[in-house]
Write a protein that holds these residues in place. Sequence first.
Motif, PDB file in Angstrom:
ATOM      1  N   LYS A 195       0.837  -1.196   0.000  1.00  0.00           N
ATOM      2  CA  LYS A 195       0.000   0.000   0.000  1.00  0.00           C
ATOM      3  C   LYS A 195       0.875   1.251   0.000  1.00  0.00           C
ATOM      4  O   LYS A 195       2.031   1.224   0.393  1.00  0.00           O
ATOM      5  CB  LYS A 195      -0.907   0.028   1.235  1.00  0.00           C
ATOM      6  CG  LYS A 195      -1.997  -1.032   1.224  1.00  0.00           C
ATOM      7  CD  LYS A 195      -2.925  -0.835   2.405  1.00  0.00           C
ATOM      8  CE  LYS A 195      -4.077  -1.841   2.374  1.00  0.00           C
ATOM      9  NZ  LYS A 195      -5.027  -1.640   3.508  1.00  0.00           N
TER      10      LYS A 195
ATOM     11  N   GLY B 221       1.380   5.126   1.538  1.00  0.00           N
ATOM     12  CA  GLY B 221       0.969   5.845   2.738  1.00  0.00           C
ATOM     13  C   GLY B 221       2.154   6.264   3.583  1.00  0.00           C
ATOM     14  O   GLY B 221       3.308   6.227   3.152  1.00  0.00           O
ATOM     15  N   TYR B 222       1.807   6.676   4.821  1.00  0.00           N
ATOM     16  CA  TYR B 222       2.807   7.148   5.761  1.00  0.00           C
ATOM     17  C   TYR B 222       3.368   5.972   6.557  1.00  0.00           C
ATOM     18  O   TYR B 222       2.620   5.133   7.059  1.00  0.00           O
ATOM     19  CB  TYR B 222       2.192   8.167   6.735  1.00  0.00           C
ATOM     20  CG  TYR B 222       1.731   9.443   6.076  1.00  0.00           C
ATOM     21  CD1 TYR B 222       2.562  10.558   6.045  1.00  0.00           C
ATOM     22  CD2 TYR B 222       0.462   9.541   5.490  1.00  0.00           C
ATOM     23  CE1 TYR B 222       2.136  11.740   5.437  1.00  0.00           C
ATOM     24  CE2 TYR B 222       0.030  10.716   4.887  1.00  0.00           C
ATOM     25  CZ  TYR B 222       0.877  11.795   4.870  1.00  0.00           C
ATOM     26  OH  TYR B 222       0.453  12.963   4.270  1.00  0.00           O
TER      27      TYR B 222
ATOM     28  N   ASP C  97       0.223   3.855   6.907  1.00  0.00           N
ATOM     29  CA  ASP C  97      -1.016   4.585   7.169  1.00  0.00           C
ATOM     30  C   ASP C  97      -1.425   5.291   5.873  1.00  0.00           C
ATOM     31  O   ASP C  97      -0.828   6.289   5.480  1.00  0.00           O
ATOM     32  CB  ASP C  97      -0.779   5.572   8.298  1.00  0.00           C
ATOM     33  CG  ASP C  97      -1.996   6.425   8.616  1.00  0.00           C
ATOM     34  OD1 ASP C  97      -3.087   6.100   8.116  1.00  0.00           O
ATOM     35  OD2 ASP C  97      -1.823   7.420   9.353  1.00  0.00           O
ATOM     36  N   GLU C  98      -2.466   4.768   5.219  1.00  0.00           N
ATOM     37  CA  GLU C  98      -2.877   5.318   3.922  1.00  0.00           C
ATOM     38  C   GLU C  98      -3.387   6.752   4.038  1.00  0.00           C
ATOM     39  O   GLU C  98      -3.133   7.590   3.160  1.00  0.00           O
ATOM     40  CB  GLU C  98      -3.979   4.445   3.315  1.00  0.00           C
ATOM     41  CG  GLU C  98      -3.486   3.116   2.792  1.00  0.00           C
ATOM     42  CD  GLU C  98      -4.595   2.377   2.069  1.00  0.00           C
ATOM     43  OE1 GLU C  98      -4.675   2.519   0.818  1.00  0.00           O
ATOM     44  OE2 GLU C  98      -5.372   1.673   2.738  1.00  0.00           O
ATOM     45  N   THR C  99      -4.065   7.060   5.113  1.00  0.00           N
ATOM     46  CA  THR C  99      -4.701   8.370   5.243  1.00  0.00           C
ATOM     47  C   THR C  99      -3.853   9.369   6.027  1.00  0.00           C
ATOM     48  O   THR C  99      -4.067  10.586   5.922  1.00  0.00           O
ATOM     49  CB  THR C  99      -6.059   8.233   5.949  1.00  0.00           C
ATOM     50  OG1 THR C  99      -5.841   7.701   7.270  1.00  0.00           O
ATOM     51  CG2 THR C  99      -6.976   7.293   5.169  1.00  0.00           C
ATOM     52  N   GLY C 100      -2.950   8.892   6.817  1.00  0.00           N
ATOM     53  CA  GLY C 100      -2.151   9.779   7.662  1.00  0.00           C
ATOM     54  C   GLY C 100      -2.856  10.154   8.941  1.00  0.00           C
ATOM     55  O   GLY C 100      -2.380  11.031   9.680  1.00  0.00           O
ATOM     56  N   ASN C 101      -3.970   9.478   9.238  1.00  0.00           N
ATOM     57  CA  ASN C 101      -4.748   9.827  10.427  1.00  0.00           C
ATOM     58  C   ASN C 101      -4.007   9.528  11.727  1.00  0.00           C
ATOM     59  O   ASN C 101      -4.118  10.273  12.700  1.00  0.00           O
ATOM     60  CB  ASN C 101      -6.087   9.063  10.418  1.00  0.00           C
ATOM     61  CG  ASN C 101      -7.010   9.570   9.333  1.00  0.00           C
ATOM     62  OD1 ASN C 101      -6.865  10.711   8.871  1.00  0.00           O
ATOM     63  ND2 ASN C 101      -7.955   8.742   8.905  1.00  0.00           N
TER      64      ASN C 101
ATOM     65  N   SER D 234     -12.608   1.017  11.587  1.00  0.00           N
ATOM     66  CA  SER D 234     -12.559   2.068  10.566  1.00  0.00           C
ATOM     67  C   SER D 234     -11.132   2.538  10.312  1.00  0.00           C
ATOM     68  O   SER D 234     -10.747   2.821   9.182  1.00  0.00           O
ATOM     69  CB  SER D 234     -13.434   3.255  11.002  1.00  0.00           C
ATOM     70  OG  SER D 234     -12.951   3.778  12.237  1.00  0.00           O
ATOM     71  N   LEU D 235     -10.348   2.611  11.392  1.00  0.00           N
ATOM     72  CA  LEU D 235      -8.976   3.041  11.237  1.00  0.00           C
ATOM     73  C   LEU D 235      -8.105   1.903  10.712  1.00  0.00           C
ATOM     74  O   LEU D 235      -7.245   2.107   9.853  1.00  0.00           O
ATOM     75  CB  LEU D 235      -8.427   3.559  12.578  1.00  0.00           C
ATOM     76  CG  LEU D 235      -7.007   4.111  12.565  1.00  0.00           C
ATOM     77  CD1 LEU D 235      -6.899   5.260  11.571  1.00  0.00           C
ATOM     78  CD2 LEU D 235      -6.585   4.560  13.956  1.00  0.00           C
TER      79      LEU D 235
ATOM     80  N   SER E  72      -8.777  -0.384   8.739  1.00  0.00           N
ATOM     81  CA  SER E  72      -8.965  -0.669   7.317  1.00  0.00           C
ATOM     82  C   SER E  72      -8.053   0.168   6.436  1.00  0.00           C
ATOM     83  O   SER E  72      -7.855  -0.154   5.269  1.00  0.00           O
ATOM     84  CB  SER E  72     -10.436  -0.428   6.921  1.00  0.00           C
ATOM     85  OG  SER E  72     -10.773   0.940   7.113  1.00  0.00           O
ATOM     86  N   THR E  73      -7.528   1.265   6.981  1.00  0.00           N
ATOM     87  CA  THR E  73      -6.637   2.126   6.193  1.00  0.00           C
ATOM     88  C   THR E  73      -5.170   1.875   6.493  1.00  0.00           C
ATOM     89  O   THR E  73      -4.309   2.608   6.027  1.00  0.00           O
ATOM     90  CB  THR E  73      -6.949   3.607   6.472  1.00  0.00           C
ATOM     91  OG1 THR E  73      -6.650   3.902   7.833  1.00  0.00           O
ATOM     92  CG2 THR E  73      -8.414   3.918   6.187  1.00  0.00           C
TER      93      THR E  73
END
Length: 470
Positions: free
Chosen positions: A76, A78-79, A100-104, A178-179, A181-182
């Motif tokens: 994937k 991401g970060y 981390d795909e979203t960086g959340n 939810s987290l 999954s990214t």
Amino acid sequence: MKKPQNAKVIKLNRAARLNSVFIIFSIIFIYVIASIVISISKDPITTYKVSSSNINNNIKCSAIALRNENEVTTSKSGYLIYFVRDGDKVKKNTPVCTVDETGNVIASIKEAGESDEGNELFTDSDYAYIRNAIDNYKSSYSDVEFSNLYNFKSEIESKVMELSSQVMMEKINDGGASLSSTLQTVKASESGVITYYIDGYEKKTPETLSEEDFNSNNYKKTALKSGDILDSGSTAFKLVADENWHIVCKITKEQAKVIEEQESLRFTINGSPNEMKSSFNLIPKGDDLYLLDLPLNKYMVDYIDDRFLNIEIILNKIDGLKVPNSALLEKEVYKIPKDYILEEEDAFIKTVNILRYEDDKATSSDAGEQNVELIIYKTDEDFYYVDKDAFKDTDQLYSKNKKNMTPVLSLPRDNLTGVYLANAGIADFTEVEIVKSQDEFTILNNGGNLKEFDNVVLDAAQVEESQTLY
């Protein structure tokens, strides 16, 4: 008593006496001045005090460290969030990092750290551990042992990475499905040592290395760290599964000839006082280029972050007496058979019986026998090595029993290496044995005629044998 009538007493007047004294002192003054002028016009004779020293035949070379480095990639983009410190050993299936795909997760930790709740990221015991480590370092700090700073830095980084990893894992778990999954958690596929950099040398072997690979000016090392953004399929970290590694040195053909005579090699890395020992392989790469392969099965983790190393191959250390090269000279000598030598009552005096022609012509009728005292520089089982200046070219030598006669020009000759010993103020030729020459100095065998603290003429070309030095 009546004085003889022919006795005469000549009295000098005062002026005559003064003139005589003046002439005598003038002669003495002129002699002194002449001696001073001659002394000043001569080049000063400088001596050198012989000292003990040593040199070595060690070979210093640049080297490349090659390990069994497996690049682990991510599926994937991401970060990156790392959970393991660089250089740590991990077990199989240990989580090493998360993508981390979203960086959340990164944003959440950064936001928490900047808020009033930032201090709650670590527990009181966590902060106490860090404060205690800092206090211990401050109390034991010493300028003499400045290297302890790096141990302290490593200790703190390790603890912070450990605590940060726990915080990151907690944030991930708190995020729920939810987290999660990214995120992609990348685990170690096998046990080994983790390292975070890539440089293009991962797949190279001792056989595939080229001379250009040793050019550190073109070397590019890319560090991997938390917060970096990676594309899918990029290397997330490297895993070194075992302690087997190779140090490959670049050496010359001449150095390879010296090394190939050894059964194994001792060496040091980056000036360390600790010696290592290894078998070796020589790989020819060109007319004057060889690669020296040193396989090892330990110490790999100590140099996990180093690609280029400085190696010193330890060969033999040579001890002896140190003299400048300028003090050495070659002297040609005659070799006289021992059955020609006569020994006087004083065992230290040796002579030879010769037939000498006074006018240097072998047809002369006024030839006569005489004994010549010899200056002997060296001896072996068959010969005495003597000073040539004791003879004329027309001299002929008698054997002890006078049954044989040998022209001096028919004697075998040899060249001796020596120095002019200056202990007694006279240039006295003394043979020496050269062990090793290096730069402007030479190491001599300390078991010969020359001793430590002897004085020798610094520049042998300035003087002649038996010349008064001072």
